[in-house]
Design a protein around this motif. Sequence first.
Motif, mmCIF file in Angstrom:
data_model
loop_
_atom_site.group_PDB
_atom_site.id
_atom_site.type_symbol
_atom_site.label_atom_id
_atom_site.label_comp_id
_atom_site.label_asym_id
_atom_site.label_seq_id
_atom_site.Cartn_x
_atom_site.Cartn_y
_atom_site.Cartn_z
ATOM 1 N N GLU A 130 -6.131 5.145 10.196
ATOM 2 C CA GLU A 130 -7.115 5.155 9.124
ATOM 3 C C GLU A 130 -7.169 6.516 8.432
ATOM 4 O OE1 GLU A 130 -7.642 4.190 12.170
ATOM 5 O OE2 GLU A 130 -8.461 2.162 12.198
ATOM 6 N N GLU A 131 -7.168 7.586 9.223
ATOM 7 C CA GLU A 131 -7.243 8.925 8.651
ATOM 8 C C GLU A 131 -5.988 9.273 7.859
ATOM 9 O OE1 GLU A 131 -8.058 11.702 11.709
ATOM 10 O OE2 GLU A 131 -9.966 10.798 12.303
ATOM 11 N N MET A 133 -3.775 7.154 6.376
ATOM 12 C CA MET A 133 -3.653 6.347 5.164
ATOM 13 C C MET A 133 -4.690 6.719 4.117
ATOM 14 S SD MET A 133 -0.998 4.578 5.722
ATOM 15 C CE MET A 133 -1.047 3.500 4.290
ATOM 16 N N GLU A 134 -5.789 7.306 4.550
ATOM 17 C CA GLU A 134 -6.864 7.680 3.632
ATOM 18 C C GLU A 134 -6.370 8.641 2.556
ATOM 19 O OE1 GLU A 134 -10.691 7.220 2.259
ATOM 20 O OE2 GLU A 134 -9.912 6.316 4.112
ATOM 21 N N ASP A 147 -0.650 -0.506 16.314
ATOM 22 C CA ASP A 147 -1.559 -0.154 15.224
ATOM 23 C C ASP A 147 -1.101 -0.676 13.863
ATOM 24 O OD1 ASP A 147 0.631 1.440 14.814
ATOM 25 O OD2 ASP A 147 -0.506 3.272 14.435
ATOM 26 N N ARG A 162 -3.849 -1.997 11.645
ATOM 27 C CA ARG A 162 -4.757 -0.962 11.145
ATOM 28 C C ARG A 162 -4.125 -0.180 9.998
ATOM 29 N NH1 ARG A 162 -5.911 3.047 14.442
ATOM 30 N NH2 ARG A 162 -4.444 2.580 16.123
ATOM 31 N N ARG A 182 -4.487 -2.462 6.962
ATOM 32 C CA ARG A 182 -5.875 -2.555 6.516
ATOM 33 C C ARG A 182 -6.345 -1.272 5.835
ATOM 34 N NH1 ARG A 182 -7.815 -3.927 10.996
ATOM 35 N NH2 ARG A 182 -7.633 -6.170 10.665
ATOM 36 N N SER A 183 -5.787 -0.140 6.249
ATOM 37 C CA SER A 183 -6.241 1.145 5.732
ATOM 38 C C SER A 183 -5.510 1.579 4.468
ATOM 39 C CB SER A 183 -6.058 2.227 6.801
ATOM 40 O OG SER A 183 -6.705 1.887 8.003
ATOM 41 N N LYS A 214 -4.300 2.312 0.869
ATOM 42 C CA LYS A 214 -4.919 2.413 -0.455
ATOM 43 C C LYS A 214 -3.857 2.027 -1.483
ATOM 44 C CE LYS A 214 -8.469 4.074 1.664
ATOM 45 N NZ LYS A 214 -9.618 3.185 1.944
ATOM 46 N N GLU A 237 -7.685 -5.384 3.679
ATOM 47 C CA GLU A 237 -9.050 -5.089 3.262
ATOM 48 C C GLU A 237 -9.619 -6.263 2.458
ATOM 49 O OE1 GLU A 237 -9.279 -1.654 0.825
ATOM 50 O OE2 GLU A 237 -11.455 -1.458 1.008
#
Length: 217
Positions: free
Chosen positions: A106-107, A109-110, A126, A129, A132-133, A135, A163
Amino acid sequence: MKLVWSPETASKAYIDTVEQCRSFNESGVAELLSAMAAGWNSKLIVESWTYGDPIATSVGLAIAARHTCGRHVCIVPDERSRSGYVKAMQEAGMTSAVLIVGEAAEEVMEGLLGVDFLVVDSKRKDFARVLRSAKLAPKGAVLACKNARHRGISGFRWHGVLERGTRVVRSVLLPVGQGLDIAYIGANGGGVDSKKGPSRWIKHIDQQSGEEHIFRG
């Protein structure tokens, strides 16, 4: 803006990847993903890689990025994987991608905004995840899961891992390698576009079995 398919760019990337990966004993996943990433004119190509993974797909994606003048980013979980990736790419005669080291998907891909081509390995715990993360780019994106036959998620559905609100225009599971699951994500306010005519079809020959697959880009 929508995704627009370029058969000429796809063919060039495919041929270059075939030549570059000639020494690898793999089943054609690299060539196929390279052609798709280049054909859709991807500007931010992201993949995940772990120490010991085959390097052919990374080589193919690097070639695609060269043809589209895009960025090729690889996410690795630790320093061992980072050094292993750099060494493998150098041995393949390729320039390494931009590497991001981090265990938290998550961090990582942010900070990657506007992803329009994403490749994950279904064998990694993962992978969902990471999907889903992501962008994704406003113009749409192409998502690919390698080794789809080995997914640890029963009854996998793209809508279940992406998402909420992400619009899957279509998806296809191809019998390439250990299964290649691909999803096309529509643009904000529009779907996937392309030039008319039969040129959107790609012929892929499995280097190991000799089987011929014909499918839409």
